[in-house]
Design a protein around this motif. Structure first.
Motif, mmCIF file in Angstrom:
data_model
loop_
_atom_site.group_PDB
_atom_site.id
_atom_site.type_symbol
_atom_site.label_atom_id
_atom_site.label_comp_id
_atom_site.label_asym_id
_atom_site.label_seq_id
_atom_site.Cartn_x
_atom_site.Cartn_y
_atom_site.Cartn_z
ATOM 1 N N GLY A 136 0.825 -1.205 0.000
ATOM 2 C CA GLY A 136 0.000 0.000 0.000
ATOM 3 C C GLY A 136 0.854 1.247 0.000
ATOM 4 N N THR A 137 0.199 2.383 0.197
ATOM 5 C CA THR A 137 0.892 3.671 0.229
ATOM 6 C C THR A 137 1.121 4.068 1.680
ATOM 7 N N TYR A 138 2.339 4.502 1.954
ATOM 8 C CA TYR A 138 2.742 4.896 3.301
ATOM 9 C C TYR A 138 3.264 6.320 3.278
ATOM 10 N N LYS A 139 3.140 6.976 4.441
ATOM 11 C CA LYS A 139 3.716 8.318 4.553
ATOM 12 C C LYS A 139 4.520 8.413 5.843
ATOM 13 N N THR A 140 5.466 9.342 5.828
ATOM 14 C CA THR A 140 6.283 9.640 7.004
ATOM 15 C C THR A 140 6.309 11.148 7.173
ATOM 16 N N ALA A 141 6.506 11.579 8.404
ATOM 17 C CA ALA A 141 6.601 13.012 8.687
ATOM 18 C C ALA A 141 7.960 13.551 8.275
ATOM 19 N N GLY A 142 8.889 12.655 7.923
ATOM 20 C CA GLY A 142 10.200 13.092 7.459
ATOM 21 C C GLY A 142 11.321 12.542 8.303
ATOM 22 N N PRO A 143 12.464 13.206 8.243
ATOM 23 C CA PRO A 143 13.652 12.693 8.950
ATOM 24 C C PRO A 143 13.523 12.805 10.469
ATOM 25 N N GLU A 144 14.219 11.907 11.169
ATOM 26 C CA GLU A 144 14.295 11.958 12.629
ATOM 27 C C GLU A 144 15.298 13.004 13.090
ATOM 28 N N GLY A 145 16.274 13.279 12.275
ATOM 29 C CA GLY A 145 17.314 14.233 12.660
ATOM 30 C C GLY A 145 17.637 15.137 11.491
ATOM 31 N N GLU A 146 18.806 15.739 11.545
ATOM 32 C CA GLU A 146 19.186 16.733 10.524
ATOM 33 C C GLU A 146 19.804 16.114 9.272
ATOM 34 N N PHE A 147 20.062 14.800 9.276
ATOM 35 C CA PHE A 147 20.757 14.188 8.133
ATOM 36 C C PHE A 147 19.826 13.700 7.034
ATOM 37 N N GLY A 148 18.530 13.858 7.190
ATOM 38 C CA GLY A 148 17.592 13.443 6.154
ATOM 39 C C GLY A 148 17.134 12.012 6.338
ATOM 40 N N CYS A 149 16.065 11.694 5.627
ATOM 41 C CA CYS A 149 15.424 10.379 5.687
ATOM 42 C C CYS A 149 15.671 9.685 4.356
ATOM 43 N N TYR A 150 16.270 8.489 4.409
ATOM 44 C CA TYR A 150 16.528 7.726 3.178
ATOM 45 C C TYR A 150 15.577 6.542 3.148
ATOM 46 N N GLN B 173 13.873 15.528 3.002
ATOM 47 C CA GLN B 173 14.191 16.551 3.993
ATOM 48 C C GLN B 173 12.921 16.960 4.740
ATOM 49 N N GLY B 174 11.782 16.491 4.268
ATOM 50 C CA GLY B 174 10.480 16.778 4.877
ATOM 51 C C GLY B 174 9.592 15.555 4.739
ATOM 52 N N PRO B 175 8.267 15.747 4.858
ATOM 53 C CA PRO B 175 7.345 14.616 4.750
ATOM 54 C C PRO B 175 7.446 13.943 3.387
ATOM 55 N N GLY B 176 7.069 12.659 3.334
ATOM 56 C CA GLY B 176 7.140 11.926 2.073
ATOM 57 C C GLY B 176 6.183 10.762 2.040
ATOM 58 N N ARG B 177 5.936 10.257 0.826
ATOM 59 C CA ARG B 177 5.062 9.104 0.586
ATOM 60 C C ARG B 177 5.776 8.131 -0.345
ATOM 61 N N VAL B 178 5.374 6.855 -0.206
ATOM 62 C CA VAL B 178 5.890 5.828 -1.099
ATOM 63 C C VAL B 178 4.834 4.734 -1.217
ATOM 64 N N THR B 179 4.687 4.151 -2.392
ATOM 65 C CA THR B 179 3.762 3.034 -2.614
ATOM 66 C C THR B 179 4.580 1.759 -2.745
ATOM 67 N N LEU B 180 4.218 0.772 -1.930
ATOM 68 C CA LEU B 180 4.953 -0.493 -1.846
ATOM 69 C C LEU B 180 4.094 -1.641 -2.366
ATOM 70 N N ASN B 181 4.715 -2.558 -3.107
ATOM 71 C CA ASN B 181 4.024 -3.708 -3.694
ATOM 72 C C ASN B 181 4.494 -5.010 -3.047
ATOM 73 N N ASN B 182 3.603 -5.999 -3.020
ATOM 74 C CA ASN B 182 3.952 -7.315 -2.454
ATOM 75 C C ASN B 182 5.207 -7.871 -3.106
ATOM 76 N N GLY B 183 6.082 -8.443 -2.275
ATOM 77 C CA GLY B 183 7.304 -9.073 -2.769
ATOM 78 C C GLY B 183 8.500 -8.142 -2.828
ATOM 79 N N GLU B 184 8.278 -6.831 -2.708
ATOM 80 C CA GLU B 184 9.394 -5.880 -2.702
ATOM 81 C C GLU B 184 9.991 -5.801 -1.301
ATOM 82 N N TYR B 185 11.213 -5.306 -1.264
ATOM 83 C CA TYR B 185 11.867 -5.013 0.016
ATOM 84 C C TYR B 185 11.886 -3.508 0.180
ATOM 85 N N PHE B 186 11.587 -3.049 1.399
ATOM 86 C CA PHE B 186 11.590 -1.615 1.679
ATOM 87 C C PHE B 186 12.623 -1.365 2.768
ATOM 88 N N LYS B 187 13.598 -0.507 2.445
ATOM 89 C CA LYS B 187 14.645 -0.144 3.404
ATOM 90 C C LYS B 187 14.441 1.315 3.771
#
Length: 150
Positions: free
Chosen positions: A90-104, A125-139
């Protein structure tokens, strides 16, 4: 009444006879008096009580029906997840990085870590979204919690 008087007289006579025997009226010596039979006291020792019998009943509990763990719909912003097993597609969102180095984040076709396995990736560097499919790996690294939104 006659029986009461006879009983009282008999009691007094018996008391008098018993008192007169102490002074040696019979002529017996003190040594002979000591050898007269005395009452015997018997002490019976009781052994330890038998321990109480303990009855143990074994009850077999029937396991509750459990559902197989479902993939999570929210997860930490640090780690590697198999979509469909560890996390839901499904589609996920994050509020962004935990610290000053950015969210990868990275979507990959396998867990090899090789450059060729990367489907897509991003540094936020801020909020973001990503759509994930079955069988993929998310890091994900240094990101706040990811939450499923669709």
């Amino acid at each position: 009444m006659i029986y009461g008087a006879v009983s009282l007289v008999s009691l007094l006579i018996g008391a008098g006879i018993g008192a007169s025997g102490e002074g040696g009226a019979s002529g017996a010596s003190a040594a002979e008096a000591k050898s007269d039979p005395r009452p015997t006291v018997t002490v019976t020792e009781q052994g330890e009580a038998e321990p109480a019998v303990t009855v143990t009943e074994t009850v077999t509990a029937m396991p509750k029906e459990t559902k197989e763990a479902e993939p999570a719909s929210s997860f930490s912003g640090e780690g590697e997840y198999l979509v469909g097993e560890d996390i839901k597609a499904g589609t996920y969102k994050t509020a962004g990085p935990e610290g000053e180095f950015g969210c990868y984040w990275e979507r990959a076709k396998d867990a090899s870590g090789e450059f060729d396995s990367i489907i897509t990736n991003n540094n936020l560097q801020g909020p973001g979204r990503v759509t994930l499919n079955n069988g993929e790996y998310f890091k994900t690294n240094r990101c706040q919690e990811w939450k499923r939104v669709g």
